[in-house]
Design an enzyme around this catalytic site. Structure first.
Site, mmCIF file in Angstrom:
data_model
loop_
_atom_site.group_PDB
_atom_site.id
_atom_site.type_symbol
_atom_site.label_atom_id
_atom_site.label_comp_id
_atom_site.label_asym_id
_atom_site.label_seq_id
_atom_site.Cartn_x
_atom_site.Cartn_y
_atom_site.Cartn_z
ATOM 1 N N GLY A 87 11.019 -2.609 5.644
ATOM 2 C CA GLY A 87 10.273 -3.872 5.712
ATOM 3 C C GLY A 87 9.843 -4.306 4.318
ATOM 4 O O GLY A 87 10.037 -5.462 3.908
ATOM 5 N N HIS A 88 9.292 -3.378 3.559
ATOM 6 C CA HIS A 88 8.922 -3.662 2.168
ATOM 7 C C HIS A 88 10.155 -4.044 1.348
ATOM 8 O O HIS A 88 10.121 -4.977 0.547
ATOM 9 C CB HIS A 88 8.273 -2.432 1.519
ATOM 10 C CG HIS A 88 6.977 -1.993 2.140
ATOM 11 N ND1 HIS A 88 6.851 -0.810 2.828
ATOM 12 C CD2 HIS A 88 5.758 -2.571 2.179
ATOM 13 C CE1 HIS A 88 5.602 -0.675 3.241
ATOM 14 N NE2 HIS A 88 4.915 -1.731 2.879
ATOM 15 N N MET A 128 0.833 -1.200 0.000
ATOM 16 C CA MET A 128 0.000 0.000 0.000
ATOM 17 C C MET A 128 0.872 1.256 0.000
ATOM 18 O O MET A 128 0.395 2.353 0.334
ATOM 19 C CB MET A 128 -0.945 -0.003 1.197
ATOM 20 C CG MET A 128 -1.905 -1.203 1.149
ATOM 21 S SD MET A 128 -3.476 -0.925 1.957
ATOM 22 C CE MET A 128 -2.945 -0.640 3.620
ATOM 23 N N GLY A 163 4.779 -10.268 4.452
ATOM 24 C CA GLY A 163 5.560 -10.110 5.678
ATOM 25 C C GLY A 163 4.895 -10.778 6.879
ATOM 26 O O GLY A 163 3.671 -10.765 7.010
ATOM 27 N N SER A 215 4.161 1.576 7.797
ATOM 28 C CA SER A 215 3.884 2.885 7.190
ATOM 29 C C SER A 215 3.196 3.795 8.197
ATOM 30 O O SER A 215 3.404 5.007 8.198
ATOM 31 C CB SER A 215 2.986 2.706 5.963
ATOM 32 O OG SER A 215 3.586 1.797 5.065
ATOM 33 N N ARG A 216 2.386 3.209 9.077
ATOM 34 C CA ARG A 216 1.641 4.002 10.064
ATOM 35 C C ARG A 216 2.555 4.617 11.133
ATOM 36 O O ARG A 216 2.130 5.552 11.817
ATOM 37 C CB ARG A 216 0.565 3.153 10.733
ATOM 38 C CG ARG A 216 -0.647 2.901 9.849
ATOM 39 C CD ARG A 216 -1.819 2.363 10.658
ATOM 40 N NE ARG A 216 -3.011 2.187 9.838
ATOM 41 C CZ ARG A 216 -3.263 1.115 9.102
ATOM 42 N NH1 ARG A 216 -2.417 0.104 9.096
ATOM 43 N NH2 ARG A 216 -4.366 1.038 8.384
ATOM 44 N N GLN A 250 -2.796 -12.060 8.172
ATOM 45 C CA GLN A 250 -3.025 -11.811 6.749
ATOM 46 C C GLN A 250 -2.289 -12.855 5.899
ATOM 47 O O GLN A 250 -2.855 -13.421 4.954
ATOM 48 C CB GLN A 250 -2.523 -10.405 6.419
ATOM 49 C CG GLN A 250 -2.401 -10.096 4.943
ATOM 50 C CD GLN A 250 -1.972 -8.665 4.709
ATOM 51 O OE1 GLN A 250 -2.761 -7.756 4.911
ATOM 52 N NE2 GLN A 250 -0.737 -8.443 4.300
HETATM 53 P P1 AMP Z 1 1.531 -2.895 3.481
HETATM 54 O O1 AMP Z 1 2.071 -1.903 2.508
HETATM 55 O O2 AMP Z 1 1.554 -2.442 4.904
HETATM 56 O O3 AMP Z 1 0.189 -3.448 3.043
HETATM 57 O O4 AMP Z 1 2.534 -4.139 3.461
HETATM 58 C C1 AMP Z 1 2.876 -4.784 2.260
HETATM 59 C C2 AMP Z 1 3.637 -6.041 2.599
HETATM 60 O O5 AMP Z 1 4.821 -5.708 3.331
HETATM 61 C C3 AMP Z 1 2.827 -7.003 3.499
HETATM 62 O O6 AMP Z 1 3.065 -8.329 3.086
HETATM 63 C C4 AMP Z 1 3.403 -6.730 4.862
HETATM 64 O O7 AMP Z 1 3.287 -7.824 5.748
HETATM 65 C C5 AMP Z 1 4.860 -6.445 4.534
HETATM 66 N N1 AMP Z 1 5.475 -5.687 5.614
HETATM 67 C C6 AMP Z 1 5.032 -4.523 6.166
HETATM 68 N N2 AMP Z 1 5.833 -4.135 7.189
HETATM 69 C C7 AMP Z 1 6.786 -5.096 7.303
HETATM 70 C C8 AMP Z 1 7.901 -5.293 8.182
HETATM 71 N N3 AMP Z 1 8.186 -4.448 9.161
HETATM 72 N N4 AMP Z 1 8.662 -6.391 7.998
HETATM 73 C C9 AMP Z 1 8.374 -7.278 7.021
HETATM 74 N N5 AMP Z 1 7.351 -7.153 6.167
HETATM 75 C C10 AMP Z 1 6.558 -6.078 6.296
#
Ligand code: AMP
Length: 254
Positions: free
Chosen positions: A37-38, A31, A148, A187-188, A154
């Site tokens: 992390g991404h 998103m 992640g 992101s939050r 999820q």
């Molecule tokens: P999001 O943009 O938050 O929807 O996350 C996109 C992907 O990145 C999802 O599979 C998340 O689980 C993963 N993700 C987000 N934060 C982390 C993190 N700190 N470590 C590993 N993966 C992450």
């Protein structure tokens, strides 16, 4: 050079070319407001595939709270630079109209795991997540898709959906990336005040170290966290808390 694509038609055409060339395609749905992390997911995909496709799409249907959707951090120019620097070949940047041509008339419903933990407090959240992920997997048709552990529930739901609907993509999980103080990257986190940011690492610390759930909740509350839930499920401890307006989630193996 990274290729940025906004329509499903264009992406499907490009995907057909990659198939004809026998290329292995890795996919990372996000998103946006991308962070390290991404990046760990992009790097894993780049190392395991010939081409990596990343989607940046703030999926409205998974937000149970309209204000959370409005306030969700967005910074596409920064995202593009970061994707380019990490070897991502294709950025998929669709609109709501493109993804939800049916106006969300068709949806994926799961009846057990999606109703507990985050699903209990965020009604309809996983319905939105599973629907958009199924759509994206059908559009991109990757060999592998990366998720992640930060969002462990999820990941489990997507893995089970992929089995239930005989999807070809291998659903791969990647470890949670954390700040030096232990706070899981999210992101939050950008929405935390300076004071909240200082308090935030106690969430992981207490989740990990305090064995008794009641004690953990009491300790967190004393520090100013508002508890959504802390629960054990399948050898993991899951938690969601609020710091001010920001909802943080995390999970640790027991
Ligand atoms: P999001 O943009 O938050 O929807 O996350 C996109 C992907 O990145 C999802 O599979 C998340 O689980 C993963 N993700 C987000 N934060 C982390 C993190 N700190 N470590 C590993 N993966 C992450």
């Amino acid at each position: 050079m990274m290729n940025t694509i906004t329509t499903i038609n264009e992406l499907k055409k490009l995907r057909a070319t990659l198939s004809a060339e026998n290329k292995k395609v890795g996919f990372v749905p996000t998103m946006g407001a991308l962070h390290a992390g991404h990046v760990s997911l992009f790097q894993k995909s780049v190392s395991e595939n010939d081409v990596t496709i990343v989607s940046v799409y703030v999926n409205k249907t998974q937000f149970n709270d309209p204000a959370d959707y409005e306030n969700y951090p967005r910074d596409i120019n920064k995202d593009i630079a970061l994707l380019q620097n990490n070897g991502v070949g294709i950025l998929f940047l669709p609109t709501y109209e493109e993804i939800y041509a049916d106006n969300y008339n068709y949806r994926i419903t799961e009846n057990t795991l999606s109703k507990i933990l985050c699903g209990n407090s965020r009604k309809g959240h996983f319905e939105g997540v599973l629907t958009v992920v199924l759509k994206l997997l059908n559009i991109v048709s990757p060999s592998k898709a990366y998720f992640g552990e930060k969002d462990y529930q999820q990941y489990l739901l997507i893995k089970n959906m992929s089995k239930a609907f005989f999807l070809d993509a291998k659903i791969t999980k990647c470890p949670t990336v954390r700040e030096h103080d232990g706070l899981a990257l999210s992101s939050r986190n950008l929405l935390l005040t300076i004071e909240e940011r200082k308090t935030a690492p106690n969430f992981y610390k207490i989740l990990r170290l305090e064995k008794n759930i009641m004690e953990a909740k009491a300790k967190l509350e004393k520090l100013g966290f508002v508890i959504d839930y802390i629960e054990d499920f399948e050898q993991r401890r899951f938690g969601a808390v609020y710091l001010g307006k920001v909802r943080l989630i995390d999970n640790v193996q027991l």
